[in-house]
Design a protein around this motif. Structure first.
Motif, mmCIF file in Angstrom:
data_model
loop_
_atom_site.group_PDB
_atom_site.id
_atom_site.type_symbol
_atom_site.label_atom_id
_atom_site.label_comp_id
_atom_site.label_asym_id
_atom_site.label_seq_id
_atom_site.Cartn_x
_atom_site.Cartn_y
_atom_site.Cartn_z
ATOM 1 N N UNK A 1 0.828 -1.213 0.000
ATOM 2 C CA UNK A 1 0.000 0.000 0.000
ATOM 3 C C UNK A 1 0.858 1.258 0.000
ATOM 4 N N UNK A 2 1.964 1.208 0.701
ATOM 5 C CA UNK A 2 2.892 2.343 0.701
ATOM 6 C C UNK A 2 3.446 2.567 -0.699
ATOM 7 N N UNK A 3 3.746 1.478 -1.390
ATOM 8 C CA UNK A 3 4.247 1.585 -2.764
ATOM 9 C C UNK A 3 3.177 2.132 -3.710
ATOM 10 N N UNK A 4 1.927 1.726 -3.496
ATOM 11 C CA UNK A 4 0.829 2.235 -4.327
ATOM 12 C C UNK A 4 0.724 3.747 -4.175
ATOM 13 N N UNK A 5 0.784 4.217 -2.942
ATOM 14 C CA UNK A 5 0.693 5.653 -2.696
ATOM 15 C C UNK A 5 1.843 6.396 -3.378
ATOM 16 N N UNK A 6 3.053 5.867 -3.248
ATOM 17 C CA UNK A 6 4.212 6.517 -3.855
ATOM 18 C C UNK A 6 4.189 6.494 -5.370
ATOM 19 N N UNK B 1 -2.920 5.945 3.282
ATOM 20 C CA UNK B 1 -3.411 6.710 2.135
ATOM 21 C C UNK B 1 -3.366 5.902 0.841
ATOM 22 N N UNK B 2 -2.499 4.898 0.792
ATOM 23 C CA UNK B 2 -2.555 3.974 -0.341
ATOM 24 C C UNK B 2 -3.872 3.215 -0.329
ATOM 25 N N UNK B 3 -4.275 2.748 0.853
ATOM 26 C CA UNK B 3 -5.545 2.031 0.998
ATOM 27 C C UNK B 3 -6.727 2.960 0.746
ATOM 28 N N UNK B 4 -6.630 4.205 1.232
ATOM 29 C CA UNK B 4 -7.715 5.167 1.027
ATOM 30 C C UNK B 4 -7.879 5.495 -0.448
ATOM 31 N N UNK B 5 -6.767 5.700 -1.150
ATOM 32 C CA UNK B 5 -6.811 6.021 -2.576
ATOM 33 C C UNK B 5 -7.482 4.890 -3.363
ATOM 34 N N UNK B 6 -7.086 3.654 -3.046
ATOM 35 C CA UNK B 6 -7.677 2.496 -3.716
ATOM 36 C C UNK B 6 -9.176 2.415 -3.422
ATOM 37 N N UNK B 7 -9.542 2.676 -2.165
ATOM 38 C CA UNK B 7 -10.948 2.575 -1.761
ATOM 39 C C UNK B 7 -11.802 3.676 -2.379
ATOM 40 N N UNK B 8 -11.252 4.882 -2.444
ATOM 41 C CA UNK B 8 -11.990 6.005 -3.027
ATOM 42 C C UNK B 8 -12.239 5.809 -4.515
ATOM 43 N N UNK B 9 -11.271 5.219 -5.210
ATOM 44 C CA UNK B 9 -11.365 5.076 -6.662
ATOM 45 C C UNK B 9 -11.361 3.593 -7.076
ATOM 46 N N UNK B 10 -12.053 2.782 -6.294
ATOM 47 C CA UNK B 10 -12.084 1.331 -6.502
ATOM 48 C C UNK B 10 -12.676 0.918 -7.837
ATOM 49 N N UNK B 11 -13.519 1.757 -8.443
ATOM 50 C CA UNK B 11 -14.144 1.403 -9.717
ATOM 51 C C UNK B 11 -13.309 1.803 -10.927
ATOM 52 N N UNK B 12 -12.242 2.553 -10.690
ATOM 53 C CA UNK B 12 -11.357 2.934 -11.796
ATOM 54 C C UNK B 12 -10.521 1.720 -12.218
ATOM 55 N N UNK B 13 -10.259 1.550 -13.514
ATOM 56 C CA UNK B 13 -9.523 0.367 -13.991
ATOM 57 C C UNK B 13 -8.192 0.135 -13.273
ATOM 58 N N UNK B 14 -7.493 1.218 -12.951
ATOM 59 C CA UNK B 14 -6.174 1.076 -12.328
ATOM 60 C C UNK B 14 -6.228 0.557 -10.887
ATOM 61 N N UNK B 15 -7.412 0.604 -10.275
ATOM 62 C CA UNK B 15 -7.506 0.195 -8.869
ATOM 63 C C UNK B 15 -8.480 -0.963 -8.620
ATOM 64 N N UNK B 16 -9.092 -1.481 -9.646
ATOM 65 C CA UNK B 16 -10.077 -2.548 -9.442
ATOM 66 C C UNK B 16 -9.452 -3.805 -8.841
ATOM 67 N N UNK C 1 -2.195 10.469 -10.406
ATOM 68 C CA UNK C 1 -1.966 10.317 -11.854
ATOM 69 C C UNK C 1 -1.518 8.887 -12.119
ATOM 70 N N UNK C 2 -1.960 8.337 -13.228
ATOM 71 C CA UNK C 2 -1.594 6.969 -13.590
ATOM 72 C C UNK C 2 -0.202 6.964 -14.216
ATOM 73 N N UNK C 3 0.725 6.190 -13.669
ATOM 74 C CA UNK C 3 2.095 6.190 -14.214
ATOM 75 C C UNK C 3 2.165 5.574 -15.609
#
Length: 291
Positions: free
Chosen positions: A129-134, A194-209, A289-291
């Protein structure tokens, strides 16, 4: 049969914690194993229904054949707890000054002690999750500003009743590291949260499903282990009352103390719902932003 199920769960959880979960590389492998663990736990919990068809008097007649056998106090279950990430200091003591390993023989005690060391499923998830946030948040100032503005808009929306609006005061605590550190029972690092929060907030976006599916699996395992504890406590109370437990513990009173939130390793994922924001207030700029 329960030993086989616990053994398979232990193997899958153990190999899962050795994997380095990275976006788009190891998610499929670990989710398959976690999914199998979830199915096994569901089957094990169902076995209690068979035992509960037995009146306590009948259970008493064959209890002697169990000897010191206890699913809850078995080495395998303790290894599962440690592999998930249950901290030793969190555990309730059966008796003052008595460690859970005291109920095991010398060889088993050493195995249990070794299982307390190294990475756990929680620590692996935290690193991921830390890596996702970064990876997705390149501009932290922009990230926190966008989230703050979203919550502010929701909190000030007078078209809905006040108790349905966002709690800006509570939300502001997670936006700064120093105030985040004051949240009780916090385990995740600021970045991992915040990695977990970001994923949860945008869970329906392709990058986080896929990522959200993984978080859900962690929650499912936590929920089922908790359900196993709860069902086991009720079964013991039904069959034994407050007698000494099959594994030599003080029985119902001790088991009841272990059926608490502090035994739930991924509790913070469940708490994440308090910080989600409705879709109507997320229509503007995205905080990542999506890398």
């Amino acid at each position: 049969m329960k030993c086989i199920y616990f053994g398979k769960n232990l193997h899958d959880l153990g190999t899962s914690r050795l994997e380095k979960i990275e976006e788009r590389t190891h998610l499929s492998g670990i989710t398959t194993k976690l999914g199998r663990c979830i199915l096994i736990l569901k089957v094990v919990i169902q076995h209690f229904e068979i035992i509960e068809t037995m009146p306590p008097a009948v259970f008493l007649n064959f209890r002697k054949y169990l000897k010191s056998g206890s699913g809850f106090q078995s080495l395998q279950f303790r290894q599962i707890e440690n592999t998930l990430g249950l901290r030793p200091e969190t555990r309730e003591q059966d008796q003052p000054g008595k460690d859970y390993k005291d109920a095991l023989n010398t060889e088993q005690s050493e195995v249990a002690k070794d299982s307390e060391k190294g990475d756990t499923l929680f620590s692996v998830a935290e690193t991921w999750l830390k890596n996702v946030f970064g990876t997705y948040v390149r501009d932290r100032v922009q990230y926190f500003n966008v989230l703050s503005e979203m919550m502010k808009t929701w909190a000030e929306d007078t078209t809905m009743e006040e108790h349905h609006r966002g709690n800006k005061e509570a939300f502001d605590k997670i936006l700064k590291e120093d105030t985040y550190e004051t949240i009780p029972d916090r385990r995740l690092t600021f970045e991992a949260f915040h990695g977990a929060l970001l994923i949860s907030l945008y869970q329906d976006e392709p990058e986080f499903q896929s990522a959200y599916h993984t978080i859900k699996l962690f929650m499912d395992i936590d929920s089922l282990v908790s359900k196993w504890r709860h069902t086991h406590v009720l079964m013991v109370h039904r069959m034994l009352g407050k007698k000494t437990g099959t594994g030599g513990s003080s029985g119902y009173d001790y088991l009841k103390r272990t059926n608490q939130d502090k035994y739930r390793v991924f509790m913070e994922f469940f708490n994440m719902g308090a910080y989600l924001i409705p879709e109507d207030y997320k229509r503007g700029e995205k905080p990542y932003s999506v890398p």
